[in-house]
Design a protein around this motif. Sequence first.
Motif, mmCIF file in Angstrom:
data_model
loop_
_atom_site.group_PDB
_atom_site.id
_atom_site.type_symbol
_atom_site.label_atom_id
_atom_site.label_comp_id
_atom_site.label_asym_id
_atom_site.label_seq_id
_atom_site.Cartn_x
_atom_site.Cartn_y
_atom_site.Cartn_z
ATOM 1 N N ASN A 8 0.783 -1.238 0.000
ATOM 2 C CA ASN A 8 0.000 0.000 0.000
ATOM 3 C C ASN A 8 0.815 1.289 0.000
ATOM 4 O OD1 ASN A 8 0.883 -0.042 2.636
ATOM 5 N ND2 ASN A 8 -1.017 -0.965 3.397
ATOM 6 N N ASP A 9 2.086 1.220 -0.376
ATOM 7 C CA ASP A 9 2.875 2.455 -0.504
ATOM 8 C C ASP A 9 2.879 2.887 -1.971
ATOM 9 O OD1 ASP A 9 3.670 2.580 2.178
ATOM 10 O OD2 ASP A 9 5.216 1.074 1.814
ATOM 11 N N LEU A 22 -2.068 3.493 -7.065
ATOM 12 C CA LEU A 22 -2.655 4.765 -6.628
ATOM 13 C C LEU A 22 -3.826 4.534 -5.673
ATOM 14 C CD1 LEU A 22 -2.537 6.625 -10.062
ATOM 15 C CD2 LEU A 22 -0.955 6.868 -8.138
ATOM 16 N N HIS A 23 -4.475 3.382 -5.807
ATOM 17 C CA HIS A 23 -5.551 3.018 -4.869
ATOM 18 C C HIS A 23 -4.976 2.370 -3.602
ATOM 19 C CE1 HIS A 23 -8.944 4.102 -7.297
ATOM 20 N NE2 HIS A 23 -8.566 3.348 -8.306
ATOM 21 N N ARG A 59 -4.022 11.227 -12.620
ATOM 22 C CA ARG A 59 -5.413 11.305 -13.075
ATOM 23 C C ARG A 59 -5.582 10.571 -14.407
ATOM 24 N NH1 ARG A 59 -6.083 16.196 -11.146
ATOM 25 N NH2 ARG A 59 -5.270 17.208 -13.006
ATOM 26 N N SER A 60 -4.606 10.751 -15.286
ATOM 27 C CA SER A 60 -4.629 10.103 -16.601
ATOM 28 C C SER A 60 -4.549 8.579 -16.467
ATOM 29 C CB SER A 60 -3.453 10.626 -17.439
ATOM 30 O OG SER A 60 -3.377 9.950 -18.659
ATOM 31 N N VAL A 61 -3.675 8.112 -15.566
ATOM 32 C CA VAL A 61 -3.532 6.664 -15.329
ATOM 33 C C VAL A 61 -4.860 6.079 -14.850
ATOM 34 C CG1 VAL A 61 -2.459 4.967 -13.765
ATOM 35 C CG2 VAL A 61 -1.040 6.677 -14.904
ATOM 36 N N LEU A 62 -5.553 6.815 -13.990
ATOM 37 C CA LEU A 62 -6.818 6.316 -13.420
ATOM 38 C C LEU A 62 -7.982 6.399 -14.395
ATOM 39 C CD1 LEU A 62 -6.601 7.836 -9.824
ATOM 40 C CD2 LEU A 62 -6.508 5.405 -10.402
ATOM 41 N N SER A 291 -11.643 -1.844 -6.819
ATOM 42 C CA SER A 291 -11.845 -0.415 -6.626
ATOM 43 C C SER A 291 -11.827 0.336 -7.948
ATOM 44 C CB SER A 291 -10.760 0.144 -5.718
ATOM 45 O OG SER A 291 -9.485 -0.253 -6.175
ATOM 46 N N ASN A 292 -11.270 -0.279 -9.014
ATOM 47 C CA ASN A 292 -11.200 0.494 -10.255
ATOM 48 C C ASN A 292 -12.072 -0.065 -11.375
ATOM 49 O OD1 ASN A 292 -9.650 -1.731 -10.931
ATOM 50 N ND2 ASN A 292 -7.723 -0.666 -10.511
#
Length: 296
Positions: A8-9, A22-23, A59-62, A291-292
């Motif tokens: 989670n890092d 990122l999540h 933001r773009s990656v997500l 989550s994604n």
Amino acid sequence: MAFDQRLNDIVGSAYYVAPEVLHRSYNVEADIWSIGVITYILLCGSRPFFARTESGIFRSVLRADPNFSDSPWPSVTPEGKDFVKRLLNKDHRKRMTASQALTHPWLRDENRAVPLDILIYKLVKSYLRASPLRRSALKALSKALTEDELIYLRAQFNLLEPKDGCVALDNFRTALVKHSTAAMKESRVLDILDSMKPLSYTRMTFEEFCAATISPHQLEALEGWEIIASTAFEYFELEGNRVISVDALAQEMNVGPTAHSILKDWIRGTDGKLNFLGYAKLLHGLTIRSSNTRHH
């Protein structure tokens, strides 16, 4: 790191970071994403996710989809494009593993040894715990596989050194000693082998091995998923579909009474058996949440 442990890092360069990092919940699939980013750059010379600031890149990656339409993409082979798309899937469960990538048509080399895939162990473990109905659903799905998927599964089955066309727990244990990497040895594979004890008393043919080791999530990412799914449902109709009540289906899907109104839509009114939607939902299960997945 154990294969089923989530880290989670947030670490690594912004351009190469996977959505699940990122999540703040990720594992080895994040490395596969990064290889996808590098392959994309090697093939077209530009980054799949770009912005002027680090937060913009994140933001773009997500949220953004990589561009596969501008030059030089039209001249890249369909196999090359498919390879990158199957690494750059925002849902980590749908991404290819390293072993699968090496058996992909774009990289395939019959003279190169395919590594043992830890995912096989994970999937067999959950298959052994699955209900008879879910096993029937997976068996039907395995009958609809294309030759490309079967090449990978045959390679994995052969690594287990089947005896008389079958594998048992000993085969999984021996293969692990013979072919496992240092990372596998450090992971919780022994725990998995422990949960695979039912295989001590039974032998698995290649047909059942296929049913046990396919991932509906990964197959859903294929271009031909709709054809595979409808063919699989035809097999399921012939051999696995049976009358089921809403209560029994709720139990099967591990959900409470609040879901009953939704589950009604998955059962045919004519004969009380699962319809196509119900079959697809049975394959995926309802208890796993990503989550994604909302980005798809």
